[in-house]
Design an enzyme around this catalytic site. Structure first.
Site, PDB file in Angstrom:
ATOM      1  N   ASP A 164     -11.625   1.764   3.193  1.00 46.49           N
ATOM      2  CA  ASP A 164     -11.911   0.337   3.005  1.00 46.49           C
ATOM      3  C   ASP A 164     -13.382   0.084   2.658  1.00 46.49           C
ATOM      4  O   ASP A 164     -13.721  -0.992   2.167  1.00 46.49           O
ATOM      5  CB  ASP A 164     -11.641  -0.419   4.323  1.00 46.49           C
ATOM      6  CG  ASP A 164     -10.288  -1.112   4.360  1.00 46.49           C
ATOM      7  OD1 ASP A 164      -9.815  -1.536   3.290  1.00 46.49           O
ATOM      8  OD2 ASP A 164      -9.725  -1.217   5.465  1.00 46.49           O
ATOM      9  N   GLN A 191      -5.366  -2.151   9.241  1.00 38.82           N
ATOM     10  CA  GLN A 191      -5.129  -3.460   8.628  1.00 38.82           C
ATOM     11  C   GLN A 191      -5.733  -4.571   9.494  1.00 38.82           C
ATOM     12  O   GLN A 191      -5.513  -4.612  10.704  1.00 38.82           O
ATOM     13  CB  GLN A 191      -3.612  -3.665   8.447  1.00 38.82           C
ATOM     14  CG  GLN A 191      -3.240  -4.923   7.691  1.00 38.82           C
ATOM     15  CD  GLN A 191      -3.699  -4.940   6.234  1.00 38.82           C
ATOM     16  OE1 GLN A 191      -3.743  -3.904   5.577  1.00 38.82           O
ATOM     17  NE2 GLN A 191      -4.068  -6.098   5.737  1.00 38.82           N
ATOM     18  N   LYS A 201       0.838  -1.201   0.000  1.00 39.60           N
ATOM     19  CA  LYS A 201       0.000   0.000   0.000  1.00 39.60           C
ATOM     20  C   LYS A 201       0.875   1.253   0.000  1.00 39.60           C
ATOM     21  O   LYS A 201       0.572   2.243  -0.677  1.00 39.60           O
ATOM     22  CB  LYS A 201      -0.937  -0.018   1.221  1.00 39.60           C
ATOM     23  CG  LYS A 201      -2.064  -1.034   1.058  1.00 39.60           C
ATOM     24  CD  LYS A 201      -2.764  -1.406   2.348  1.00 39.60           C
ATOM     25  CE  LYS A 201      -3.752  -2.548   2.061  1.00 39.60           C
ATOM     26  NZ  LYS A 201      -4.364  -3.129   3.244  1.00 39.60           N
TER      27      LYS A 201
HETATM   28  N1  GUN Z   1      -6.946  -7.589   5.477  1.00 34.92           N
HETATM   29  C1  GUN Z   1      -7.123  -8.332   4.347  1.00 34.92           C
HETATM   30  N2  GUN Z   1      -7.723  -7.590   3.396  1.00 34.92           N
HETATM   31  C2  GUN Z   1      -7.929  -6.360   3.930  1.00 34.92           C
HETATM   32  C3  GUN Z   1      -8.496  -5.161   3.410  1.00 34.92           C
HETATM   33  O1  GUN Z   1      -8.966  -5.082   2.265  1.00 34.92           O
HETATM   34  N3  GUN Z   1      -8.506  -4.111   4.271  1.00 34.92           N
HETATM   35  C4  GUN Z   1      -8.020  -4.191   5.535  1.00 34.92           C
HETATM   36  N4  GUN Z   1      -8.095  -3.111   6.299  1.00 34.92           N
HETATM   37  N5  GUN Z   1      -7.492  -5.288   6.031  1.00 34.92           N
HETATM   38  C5  GUN Z   1      -7.437  -6.357   5.229  1.00 34.92           C
END
Ligand code: GUN
Length: 283
Positions: A120, A97, A53
């Site tokens: 998200d 996350q 990211k």
């Molecule tokens: N963990 C696995 N996929 C995601 C996601 O798309 N967003 C977040 N915040 N955590 C994750």
């Protein structure tokens, strides 16, 4: 031989377009979008996602701050950080996350994020808006999957789509987005009886269960479109692999996504897009 949708190539193209757009922002708005990612603990998968990211943010010209905290952080301390970021006018997007350590209530943390900074699309108000077809921030992986299908010219309307998995992050929202594209959608899961019978009816099959090579060739019809959301380690080779047995299914499918280089890069690409959307809504 299936047509392979390269999420890596599609995301590179989309990120280049976003970079050109973001480059115009300092003159128009006085700054660039700012995404803050919170990582709790050291889970290798999560560390790798968070690194990806940050790298994508740099490519697009988005400011990225990654806050790393030990897995001993309390829920109250984490909520305090979220509160501060909510109040910070220089922060446009907040991503916590997942998964979080067991002593922290993820639902509570997600609900604490300002809805307008929820890149998200996991906040309950964004989820409600999605299910009521109101404007909202779409969750990144489902959004990326629909973009991949459209980029490959896959007709969705009227077709039988089967989604394996019913998670809040992928299975449920991608089922809803496929329904919104007028597919006839079946959401299958661990309690589905005769799964192979169900999946063989799929003209579009989306697999998001997190089990290496779970979907075998006999479960897929000739000419199916196969979208593999899984990111697993192959227990035999130790290499990354998806939820579908790619080598066996690719010759049968009409369209397929690889792992790695398929859905994963598109998820990150859509996160960049969501961050820009959240930023632009502030002006
Ligand atoms: N963990 C696995 N996929 C995601 C996601 O798309 N967003 C977040 N915040 N955590 C994750």
């Amino acid at each position: 031989m299936a047509k392979i949708i390269s999420g890596k190539e599609l995301s590179a193209k989309l990120k280049a377009e976003m970079a050109a757009e973001v480059a115009t922002f300092p003159a128009k708005y006085g700054r660039v979008p700012h995404l803050v990612v919170i990582l709790v603990g050291e889970d290798p998968g999560s560390v790798s996602y968070v690194t990806g990211k940050a790298k994508a943010s740099a490519e697009v010209g988005i400011r990225n701050t990654t806050i790393r905290k030990p897995d001993t952080i309390s829920e109250a301390e984490l909520l305090e950080i979220v509160d501060q970021l909510n109040a910070d006018p220089e922060v446009d997007g907040i991503l916590v996350q997942l998964p979080l350590p067991k002593h922290i209530n993820s639902d509570k943390v997600i609900a604490a994020i300002d809805k307008s900074k929820d890149v998200d699309g996991f906040h309950p108000l964004n989820v409600a808006a999605l299910w009521q077809k109101h404007p909202c921030t779409l969750p990144c992986t489902p959004k990326g999957i629909i973009k991949m299908l459209k980029s490959a010219g896959v007709e969705i309307a009227g077709r039988n789509a089967v989604v394996i998995g019913r998670s809040n992050i992928v299975g449920l929202p991608v089922s809803k987005l496929l329904l919104d594209e007028n597919a006839t959608v079946t959401t299958a899961h661990s309690r589905t009886r005769n799964l192979g019978e169900v999946t063989r009816k799929a003209e579009i099959l989306v697999v998001a269960i997190g089990r290496p090579k779970f979907v075998t060739a006999d479960m897929v019809s000739d000419g199916a479109v196969v979208i593999d959301v899984g990111v697993n380690r192959d227990p035999e080779t130790g290499k990354l692999c998806g939820d579908v047995d790619y080598a066996a299914i690719e010759p049968k499918a009409s369209v397929i996504t690889p792992v790695p280089g398929g859905v994963g890069p598109m998820t990150i690409c859509c996160l960049m897009e969501n961050t820009i959307e959240c930023f632009l809504r502030r002006f």
